[in-house]
Design a protein around this motif. Structure first.
Motif, PDB file in Angstrom:
ATOM      1  N   GLU A   1      34.666  40.351  42.857  1.00 26.43           N
ATOM      2  CA  GLU A   1      34.982  41.541  42.049  1.00 26.43           C
ATOM      3  C   GLU A   1      36.336  42.124  42.458  1.00 26.43           C
ATOM      4  N   ALA A   2      36.622  42.077  43.748  1.00 26.80           N
ATOM      5  CA  ALA A   2      37.929  42.564  44.210  1.00 26.80           C
ATOM      6  C   ALA A   2      39.028  41.713  43.594  1.00 26.80           C
ATOM      7  N   GLY A   3      38.779  40.400  43.507  1.00 29.84           N
ATOM      8  CA  GLY A   3      39.751  39.513  42.869  1.00 29.84           C
ATOM      9  C   GLY A   3      39.886  39.812  41.388  1.00 29.84           C
ATOM     10  N   ASP A   4      38.762  40.065  40.726  1.00 33.25           N
ATOM     11  CA  ASP A   4      38.809  40.375  39.286  1.00 33.25           C
ATOM     12  C   ASP A   4      39.620  41.647  39.025  1.00 33.25           C
ATOM     13  N   ALA A   5      39.486  42.621  39.940  1.00 36.90           N
ATOM     14  CA  ALA A   5      40.224  43.883  39.769  1.00 36.90           C
ATOM     15  C   ALA A   5      41.727  43.646  39.835  1.00 36.90           C
ATOM     16  N   VAL A   6      42.140  42.657  40.612  1.00 38.88           N
ATOM     17  CA  VAL A   6      43.575  42.306  40.665  1.00 38.88           C
ATOM     18  C   VAL A   6      43.967  41.531  39.418  1.00 38.88           C
ATOM     19  N   LEU A   7      43.140  40.553  39.064  1.00 38.92           N
ATOM     20  CA  LEU A   7      43.491  39.680  37.939  1.00 38.92           C
ATOM     21  C   LEU A   7      43.491  40.430  36.607  1.00 38.92           C
ATOM     22  N   ARG A   8      42.862  41.587  36.574  1.00 39.24           N
ATOM     23  CA  ARG A   8      42.915  42.459  35.397  1.00 39.24           C
ATOM     24  C   ARG A   8      44.373  42.800  35.057  1.00 39.24           C
ATOM     25  N   TRP A   9      45.219  42.790  36.066  1.00 40.56           N
ATOM     26  CA  TRP A   9      46.631  43.136  35.879  1.00 40.56           C
ATOM     27  C   TRP A   9      47.511  41.900  35.689  1.00 40.56           C
ATOM     28  N   CYS A  10      46.904  40.746  35.625  1.00 44.68           N
ATOM     29  CA  CYS A  10      47.689  39.511  35.658  1.00 44.68           C
ATOM     30  C   CYS A  10      47.995  39.029  34.232  1.00 44.68           C
ATOM     31  N   THR A  11      49.213  38.577  34.004  1.00 46.23           N
ATOM     32  CA  THR A  11      49.602  38.116  32.665  1.00 46.23           C
ATOM     33  C   THR A  11      49.545  36.603  32.541  1.00 46.23           C
ATOM     34  N   LEU A  12      49.163  35.903  33.592  1.00 47.22           N
ATOM     35  CA  LEU A  12      49.121  34.443  33.506  1.00 47.22           C
ATOM     36  C   LEU A  12      47.940  34.012  32.647  1.00 47.22           C
ATOM     37  N   PRO A  13      48.181  33.108  31.698  1.00 48.17           N
ATOM     38  CA  PRO A  13      47.055  32.626  30.891  1.00 48.17           C
ATOM     39  C   PRO A  13      46.257  31.570  31.669  1.00 48.17           C
ATOM     40  N   GLY A  14      45.135  31.166  31.114  1.00 47.07           N
ATOM     41  CA  GLY A  14      44.386  30.069  31.713  1.00 47.07           C
ATOM     42  C   GLY A  14      43.074  30.493  32.331  1.00 47.07           C
ATOM     43  N   ASP A  15      42.470  29.530  33.035  1.00 47.93           N
ATOM     44  CA  ASP A  15      41.141  29.696  33.604  1.00 47.93           C
ATOM     45  C   ASP A  15      41.148  30.775  34.699  1.00 47.93           C
ATOM     46  N   PRO A  16      40.347  31.837  34.550  1.00 49.59           N
ATOM     47  CA  PRO A  16      40.317  32.879  35.591  1.00 49.59           C
ATOM     48  C   PRO A  16      39.919  32.340  36.971  1.00 49.59           C
ATOM     49  N   ALA A  17      39.091  31.278  36.984  1.00 51.93           N
ATOM     50  CA  ALA A  17      38.675  30.721  38.278  1.00 51.93           C
ATOM     51  C   ALA A  17      39.873  30.131  39.028  1.00 51.93           C
ATOM     52  N   VAL A  18      40.788  29.536  38.262  1.00 56.22           N
ATOM     53  CA  VAL A  18      41.999  28.982  38.890  1.00 56.22           C
ATOM     54  C   VAL A  18      42.870  30.115  39.420  1.00 56.22           C
ATOM     55  N   ARG A  19      42.897  31.234  38.697  1.00 52.40           N
ATOM     56  CA  ARG A  19      43.677  32.397  39.157  1.00 52.40           C
ATOM     57  C   ARG A  19      43.072  32.967  40.444  1.00 52.40           C
ATOM     58  N   GLN A  20      41.736  32.971  40.509  1.00 51.75           N
ATOM     59  CA  GLN A  20      41.089  33.431  41.760  1.00 51.75           C
ATOM     60  C   GLN A  20      41.544  32.562  42.926  1.00 51.75           C
TER      61      GLN A  20
END
Lengths: 348, 540
Positions: free
Chosen positions: B287-306
């Motif tokens: 969830e802490a990671g999701d809170a950061v990725l909420r601000w991320c503009t990179l497209p693609g699989d959220p799991a890869v962003r994590q």
């Protein structure tokens, strides 16, 4: 390292180390099975761990008031009424003392569902406190980036052809039971499940995806809820998260260690390899000036740092100092590339 | 350090990086001649030597012979990891005051037990966590007898559980006279009771907590002045020198801090562990990671962003290009969001923390293009008004804060301001432009005039514009508010001057606080559109 050596501006890679101090944390009810100064062999039980803990209250008595927090107190009777006309069954708790309260109550923590923690390496116990056991390991310790699972040990088996390969789930068979499997750049949920099912002691990969790790954790939690005791299993990822080749120098070390006994301590992300460290260190060593690219276009390539470029503007729009690195091209000829110094680690 | 001192170094040593600068007198005033940042794993002597020889190769005359660089004075500060605590109190009221003081003092609270009879197993296991530095018990006089009695029971229980470990500090905050059995002097501390003051206000407990945290978390570190305390001092000196309201925002990898000061001195300050760029919780807490990725503009699989985000936590230095820079910007926005959330949770919402000058410090801003750093700052700290944004790019402010004499610090600040505080630009946040009364609202307009030319903008709500305004230039803004209040003004025109910078001038009519779309793709698209101008010239 001289004043003119550009390598002094590059972070040194973590080095294998003999004689690493390993720390095993104890929970409230856990019991150490070893004493300071004792020599332990790889696989020897060192801690009795309890999956379930329960707080118990007993009247403080003269017999126990002198016990300190963390001291073991066995044979604490379980207050259970017998059925009408029958005598109560004499059950007892195995506990450790927490507190002698001001209210005349001594609070204990009892454990049930015991699981032994075995030493992942041969070594000497240096300290035993109510909260931990410290052991000085005799083998060669290698640092990983990600660790998960329980301490475990086995013989090292290389299961893939190279550091960038990925293991096929179907290739994990019963011959790997009890082994520490080196599985290449990535291990997925299916492969980890199969490895656990056939009794693999641990897997070592280059990377692991957060999603696969989460699934593994959920699977283990379900298994624990079902009270099924499983053999110890652990995971170490030497490179990081996602799909990451095993760094070449660590791969060379693992290949040299194939067949040796080894153990993992996932909490401290450590692999300990038994036996003479000299051949392993030889396999991992690199000439002076050797660096590894740890991110970006040439990730996981090894080369020679030949000079500094000074601060540069990089594609992301940031400014950072760079270095000229000679990497081997596809045709085997050296190619010079400018790489941010922070994207390098020093091997030699 | 005075005008009579020859060349000297400043060193700001953090948990992940070291920033160093070489300062020397040139033509009667101090100038910064060179600066560098490097991972903290490198020997600082190499960095200092590099600075000295860099200057020597360019113009040795400015700092004399470089041969003696090892003997030059050093102004050094050190910032350690945030200390971690388990908090205990007999009531939620006392517990919240205790937590406010320790959170504002830079501590990371890993567990809290604010009840008369906490669960023994949970409490004990929290104390056994080897990452925890201290268990802290809070109590107050003047509360109900039941709470006093419960606190008297909790204190010895805490002491008993702490005896499991030989390295856990036990801290009493309040009237606990009884000494717990078996805890040696070196681990037992007594601090003042919690006060009912805001998190950002000075209190005896918060000050003591901050010092205690530096002492406990820095046990293995070299003795040096605490970087956050020193930066706080410098921000107050800078505000006094400029006669302006200065908002000092520092985001490091492990923690952050904020200091608000004016000509009359500091008005608010807090060091906040949760405001770190890359908290270690990102490695375990999805969830802490999701809170950061909420601000991320990179497209693609959220799991890869994590995975990418966790890689950044493991190797904070590696991301200088490609996706890494965008993840870093997302992490910075999330860190500022956490800072703002904690800051405003107990501060007065009366606009008194608006500032004229925003000074950005810490490693989080260093690895971003200037406009991206400015954008993150105004998205994280949203206050109506015009603000100049400066970047302490060479990490000089904190070391100057270690100087014991205020007049010396001000003199150096005056000399070094232009070299050390990089102008990122200015930002004008109009405040939310709501529709009022009419079917067809009359939007305000803004006329921008500078040496580069004239520009006319319609002040429609929800827009972010980046106007080119280089360093050294000023622009005149003439604003007709139209139907909605702009900068709190309605019904009359207003004018103001703003200064340029490397990032230019940001005109922001988006809502305060920022209203992000809830859908993941819409949110990503909105963020991407807003930040597109800041990446001009970068290979994104």
């Amino acid at each position: 390292m001289t004043r003119h050596d550009p390598g002094r501006f590059v972070i040194p890679a973590s080095r294998p180390e003999a004689g690493r101090l390993l720390r095993f944390a104890l929970h409230l009810a856990d019991r150490p099975l070893v004493a300071p100064g004792q020599r332990v062999e790889m696989g020897q039980p060192i801690i009795q761990h309890f999956r379930d803990q329960e707080a118990i209250e007993v009247p403080t008595s003269a017999a126990i008031v002198g016990m300190r927090p963390g001291d073991v107190l066995d044979n604490v009777p379980v207050p259970q009424p017998g059925r009408r006309g029958r005598k109560a069954v004499a059950a007892t708790y195995r506990t450790r003392v927490c507190e002698h309260g001001r209210d005349g109550i001594t609070r204990l923590v009892a454990g049930s569902g015991d699981v032994t923690v075995d030493a992942p390496a041969t070594g000497i116990i240096e300290a035993v406190t109510p909260s931990r056991v410290d052991m000085r390991a005799e083998g060669l310790a290698i640092d990983a980036q990600v660790g998960w699972g329980r301490p475990s040990s086995g013989r090292i088996v290389i299961a893939v052809d190279g550091p960038d390969a990925e293991i096929q789930t179907s290739s994990i068979d019963v011959t790997a039971s009890g082994a520490i499997l080196v599985v290449g750049a990535r291990v997925d949920t299916e492969a980890m499940s199969r490895a656990r099912a056939i009794g693999v002691a641990a897997v070592i990969s280059g990377g692991v995806a957060s999603r696969d790790l989460r699934r593994l954790v959920s699977s283990v939690a379900r298994q624990q809820a079902a009270l099924r005791a499983a053999a110890p299993f652990g995971l170490l990822a030497l490179g990081g998260y996602g799909r990451v080749p095993i760094p070449q120098h660590q791969w060379d070390l693992l290949v040299a260690a194939e067949g040796r006994s080894a153990g993992i301590l996932a909490d401290s992300r450590t692999l300990i390899i038994d036996g003479d460290p000299a051949p392993l260190l030889g396999a991992a060593s690199r000439p002076a000036g050797t660096v590894r690219v740890v991110s970006g276009e040439h990730r996981d390539h090894e080369g020679h740092l030949v000079g500094l470029s000074g601060p540069r503007r990089w594609p992301g729009g940031t400014y950072a100092p760079g270095g000229f690195v000679e990497l081997l091209g596809e045709d085997g000829t050296p190619e010079r590339h400018c790489v941010p110094l922070t994207a390098l680690e020093r091997l030699g | 350090m005075t005008q009579d001192t020859a060349a000297f170094f400043t060193l700001d040593r953090g948990t992940v990086g070291t920033t160093a600068a070489l300062i020397a007198p040139v033509d009667g005033r101090y100038r910064m001649l060179a600066a560098a940042s490097a991972p903290s794993a490198l020997d600082p002597e190499s960095i200092l030597e590099d600075l000295a020889w860099r200057v020597a190769r360019t113009d040795a005359s400015v700092a004399g012979s470089m041969e003696g660089w090892r003997e030059w004075s050093r102004l050094e500060v050190h910032t350690g990891r945030p200390p971690r605590a388990v908090l205990v109190a007999a009531s939620s009221e006392t517990g919240e005051l205790l937590e406010r003081a320790f959170v504002g003092g830079g501590w990371s609270v890993v567990a809290r037990f604010f009840e008369p009879d906490p669960d023994l197993i949970a409490f004990g296991e929290a104390c056994l966590d080897p990452q925890v530095d201290a268990v802290i018990v809070g109590g107050r006089d003047g509360v109900e007898e039941a709470e006093l009695e419960a606190a008297r029971r909790l204190w010895p229980r805490t002491g008993a559980l702490a005896r499991y470990r030989d390295d856990l500090a036990v801290i009493a905050c309040g009237p606990f006279a009884e000494r717990p059995e078996g805890i040696p002097d070196g681990r037992l501390f007594s601090l003042p009771a919690p006060d009912p003051v805001p998190l950002t206000a000075e209190s005896m407990l918060r000050g003591a907590a901050q010092q205690m945290g530096v002492h406990l978390a820095g046990r293995d570190e070299p003795a040096a002045t605490d970087g956050r305390t020193a930066l706080r001092t410098s921000i107050a000196s800078l505000a006094g020198m400029l006669g302006n309201r200065v908002d000092g925002i520092e985001i490091g990898v492990a923690a952050g801090s904020r200091t608000l000061a004016g000509a009359e001195g500091e008005s608010s300050h807090a060091a906040i562990a949760a405001a770190g760029l890359l908290p270690s919780s990102l490695l375990e807490d999805e969830e802490a990671g999701d809170a950061v990725l909420r601000w991320c503009t990179l497209p693609g699989d959220p799991a890869v962003r994590q995975d990418g985000l966790r890689e950044l936590v493991l190797h904070p230095w590696i991301a200088t290009d490609g996706d890494g820079v965008h993840l870093r910007l997302a992490a910075l926005r999330a860190a500022l969001e956490r800072l703002e959330g904690i800051w405003t949770s107990s501060a007065a919402e009366d606009g008194s923390d608006a500032a004229d000058v925003l000074v950005l410090s810490g490693g989080a801003f260093a690895a971003l293009p200037p406009a991206a750093a400015a954008l993150a700052a105004i998205e994280g700290i949203r206050r109506t008004g015009a603000v100049s944004i400066l970047h302490d790019h060479a990490g000089v402010l904190a070391p100057l804060g270690a100087l014991p004499i205020e007049s010396d610090r001000r003199r150096l600040l005056a000399d070094l301001m232009d070299d050390c505080l990089l102008p990122l630009g200015s930002a004008l946040l109009t405040g939310s432009l709501g529709k009022r009364g009419r079917k067809e609202p009359v939007f305000g307009t803004m006329h921008i005039s500078s040496a580069l030319g004239e520009e006319h903008l319609r002040l429609e709500p929800g827009i972010l514009r980046l106007i080119d305004l280089p360093p050294g230039m000023t622009a005149r803004l003439d604003i007709d508010p139209g139907d909605s209040p702009v900068l709190g003004v309605q019904g009359r025109r207003l004018s103001l001057d703003v200064r340029g910078g490397l990032g230019g001038l940001l005109i922001d009519t988006r809502s305060i606080p920022l209203d992000l779309p809830t859908g993941a793709e819409q949110r990503r698209s909105a963020l991407e559109a807003w930040e597109a101008p800041v990446w001009v010239g970068s290979d994104r």
